[in-house]
Design a protein around this motif. Structure first.
Motif, PDB file in Angstrom:
ATOM      1  N   ASP A 167       0.735   4.623   7.679  1.00  0.00           N
ATOM      2  CA  ASP A 167       2.109   4.319   7.278  1.00  0.00           C
ATOM      3  C   ASP A 167       2.959   5.568   7.468  1.00  0.00           C
ATOM      4  N   PRO A 168       3.805   5.597   8.513  1.00  0.00           N
ATOM      5  CA  PRO A 168       4.641   6.786   8.752  1.00  0.00           C
ATOM      6  C   PRO A 168       5.505   7.162   7.544  1.00  0.00           C
ATOM      7  N   GLY A 169       5.854   6.196   6.728  1.00  0.00           N
ATOM      8  CA  GLY A 169       6.667   6.465   5.550  1.00  0.00           C
ATOM      9  C   GLY A 169       5.977   7.389   4.565  1.00  0.00           C
ATOM     10  N   LYS A 170       4.633   7.328   4.519  1.00  0.00           N
ATOM     11  CA  LYS A 170       3.875   8.218   3.631  1.00  0.00           C
ATOM     12  C   LYS A 170       4.087   9.674   4.027  1.00  0.00           C
ATOM     13  N   LEU A 171       4.114   9.929   5.326  1.00  0.00           N
ATOM     14  CA  LEU A 171       4.318  11.300   5.799  1.00  0.00           C
ATOM     15  C   LEU A 171       5.792  11.688   5.736  1.00  0.00           C
ATOM     16  N   GLN A 172       6.665  10.766   6.081  1.00  0.00           N
ATOM     17  CA  GLN A 172       8.098  11.061   6.034  1.00  0.00           C
ATOM     18  C   GLN A 172       8.554  11.407   4.626  1.00  0.00           C
ATOM     19  N   SER A 173       7.876  10.880   3.628  1.00  0.00           N
ATOM     20  CA  SER A 173       8.258  11.180   2.241  1.00  0.00           C
ATOM     21  C   SER A 173       8.014  12.656   1.903  1.00  0.00           C
ATOM     22  N   LEU A 174       7.241  13.355   2.730  1.00  0.00           N
ATOM     23  CA  LEU A 174       6.974  14.779   2.504  1.00  0.00           C
ATOM     24  C   LEU A 174       8.073  15.674   3.083  1.00  0.00           C
ATOM     25  N   PHE A 175       8.942  15.111   3.908  1.00  0.00           N
ATOM     26  CA  PHE A 175       9.966  15.889   4.602  1.00  0.00           C
ATOM     27  C   PHE A 175      11.211  16.046   3.736  1.00  0.00           C
ATOM     28  N   HIS A 176      11.072  16.846   2.714  1.00  0.00           N
ATOM     29  CA  HIS A 176      12.186  17.087   1.794  1.00  0.00           C
ATOM     30  C   HIS A 176      12.288  18.592   1.551  1.00  0.00           C
ATOM     31  N   PRO A 177      13.463  19.059   1.182  1.00  0.00           N
ATOM     32  CA  PRO A 177      13.605  20.490   0.893  1.00  0.00           C
ATOM     33  C   PRO A 177      12.727  20.896  -0.295  1.00  0.00           C
ATOM     34  N   PHE A 178      12.051  22.014  -0.160  1.00  0.00           N
ATOM     35  CA  PHE A 178      11.240  22.559  -1.244  1.00  0.00           C
ATOM     36  C   PHE A 178      12.182  23.024  -2.354  1.00  0.00           C
ATOM     37  N   PRO A 179      11.814  22.866  -3.608  1.00  0.00           N
ATOM     38  CA  PRO A 179      12.711  23.256  -4.713  1.00  0.00           C
ATOM     39  C   PRO A 179      13.136  24.730  -4.646  1.00  0.00           C
ATOM     40  N   SER A 180      14.414  24.962  -4.724  1.00  0.00           N
ATOM     41  CA  SER A 180      14.970  26.322  -4.666  1.00  0.00           C
ATOM     42  C   SER A 180      14.417  27.229  -5.751  1.00  0.00           C
ATOM     43  N   ASP A 181      14.196  26.667  -6.934  1.00  0.00           N
ATOM     44  CA  ASP A 181      13.752  27.503  -8.047  1.00  0.00           C
ATOM     45  C   ASP A 181      12.309  27.987  -7.896  1.00  0.00           C
ATOM     46  N   LEU A 182      11.586  27.483  -6.892  1.00  0.00           N
ATOM     47  CA  LEU A 182      10.219  27.936  -6.656  1.00  0.00           C
ATOM     48  C   LEU A 182      10.138  28.956  -5.518  1.00  0.00           C
ATOM     49  N   LEU A 183      11.301  29.323  -4.980  1.00  0.00           N
ATOM     50  CA  LEU A 183      11.375  30.303  -3.900  1.00  0.00           C
ATOM     51  C   LEU A 183      12.194  31.503  -4.339  1.00  0.00           C
ATOM     52  N   GLU A 184      11.992  32.601  -3.663  1.00  0.00           N
ATOM     53  CA  GLU A 184      12.763  33.817  -3.922  1.00  0.00           C
ATOM     54  C   GLU A 184      13.251  34.359  -2.587  1.00  0.00           C
ATOM     55  N   MET A 185      14.504  34.754  -2.529  1.00  0.00           N
ATOM     56  CA  MET A 185      15.065  35.319  -1.311  1.00  0.00           C
ATOM     57  C   MET A 185      15.055  36.841  -1.426  1.00  0.00           C
ATOM     58  N   GLN A 186      14.596  37.508  -0.359  1.00  0.00           N
ATOM     59  CA  GLN A 186      14.516  38.964  -0.343  1.00  0.00           C
ATOM     60  C   GLN A 186      15.034  39.470   0.998  1.00  0.00           C
ATOM     61  N   PRO A 187      16.113  40.247   1.029  1.00  0.00           N
ATOM     62  CA  PRO A 187      16.590  40.798   2.308  1.00  0.00           C
ATOM     63  C   PRO A 187      15.529  41.702   2.933  1.00  0.00           C
ATOM     64  N   VAL A 188      15.366  41.585   4.244  1.00  0.00           N
ATOM     65  CA  VAL A 188      14.428  42.423   4.992  1.00  0.00           C
ATOM     66  C   VAL A 188      15.159  43.059   6.164  1.00  0.00           C
ATOM     67  N   SER A 189      14.518  44.036   6.773  1.00  0.00           N
ATOM     68  CA  SER A 189      15.088  44.753   7.906  1.00  0.00           C
ATOM     69  C   SER A 189      15.265  43.821   9.110  1.00  0.00           C
ATOM     70  N   THR A 190      16.154  44.186  10.003  1.00  0.00           N
ATOM     71  CA  THR A 190      16.341  43.424  11.239  1.00  0.00           C
ATOM     72  C   THR A 190      15.163  43.568  12.192  1.00  0.00           C
ATOM     73  N   VAL A 191      14.163  44.381  11.838  1.00  0.00           N
ATOM     74  CA  VAL A 191      12.958  44.492  12.665  1.00  0.00           C
ATOM     75  C   VAL A 191      12.302  43.116  12.810  1.00  0.00           C
ATOM     76  N   VAL A 192      12.504  42.237  11.840  1.00  0.00           N
ATOM     77  CA  VAL A 192      11.923  40.896  11.863  1.00  0.00           C
ATOM     78  C   VAL A 192      12.533  40.031  12.975  1.00  0.00           C
ATOM     79  N   ASN A 193      13.660  40.448  13.532  1.00  0.00           N
ATOM     80  CA  ASN A 193      14.349  39.644  14.547  1.00  0.00           C
ATOM     81  C   ASN A 193      13.660  39.633  15.901  1.00  0.00           C
ATOM     82  N   SER A 194      12.701  40.493  16.132  1.00  0.00           N
ATOM     83  CA  SER A 194      12.023  40.558  17.426  1.00  0.00           C
ATOM     84  C   SER A 194      10.597  40.022  17.320  1.00  0.00           C
ATOM     85  N   PRO A 195      10.220  39.076  18.194  1.00  0.00           N
ATOM     86  CA  PRO A 195       8.854  38.557  18.161  1.00  0.00           C
ATOM     87  C   PRO A 195       7.811  39.598  18.567  1.00  0.00           C
ATOM     88  N   ARG A 196       8.247  40.737  19.104  1.00  0.00           N
ATOM     89  CA  ARG A 196       7.307  41.803  19.469  1.00  0.00           C
ATOM     90  C   ARG A 196       6.818  42.574  18.249  1.00  0.00           C
TER      91      ARG A 196
END
Length: 101
Positions: free
Chosen positions: A59-88
């Motif tokens: 049932d594709p609906g079972k999997l589609q029900s997982l496609f929701h934004p993760f709760p904001s209160d369970l995440l933390e945002m931390q600024p990092v250097s622009t070094v992360v911008n390069s896949p190298r």
């Protein structure tokens, strides 16, 4: 805390080579991530792992029900250097807080 992202992996054998590919699925951004982008990875809670990994789901609906934004209160945002911008770049420099040495 490690995060589990919903992804797809495929291996295809052609006449000359085997092609392996993967992708991370995205959904609309939660209120935290929306400050940076309109999409975010589908982050699975531990209670959703079995559903996502079940190869017998018919049932594709079972999997589609997982496609929701993760709760904001369970995440933390931390600024990092622009070094992360390069896949190298790899390693701790990519996650070191901005301004830290």
């Amino acid at each position: 805390m490690p995060l589990a992202l919903a992804g797809l992996w495929e291996s295809w054998k052609g006449p000359e080579e085997t092609i392996e590919s993967c992708t991370i699925l995205t959904t609309e951004a939660n209120s935290l991530v929306a400050k940076l982008h309109d999409r975010m990875p589908v982050i699975l809670s531990s209670s959703e792992y079995d559903t996502w990994l079940d190869r017998e789901v018919d049932d594709p609906g079972k999997l589609q029900s997982l496609f929701h934004p993760f709760p904001s209160d369970l995440l933390e945002m931390q600024p990092v250097s622009t070094v992360v911008n390069s896949p190298r770049h790899e390693g701790e420099d990519c996650i070191r807080p901005e301004g830290a040495s």
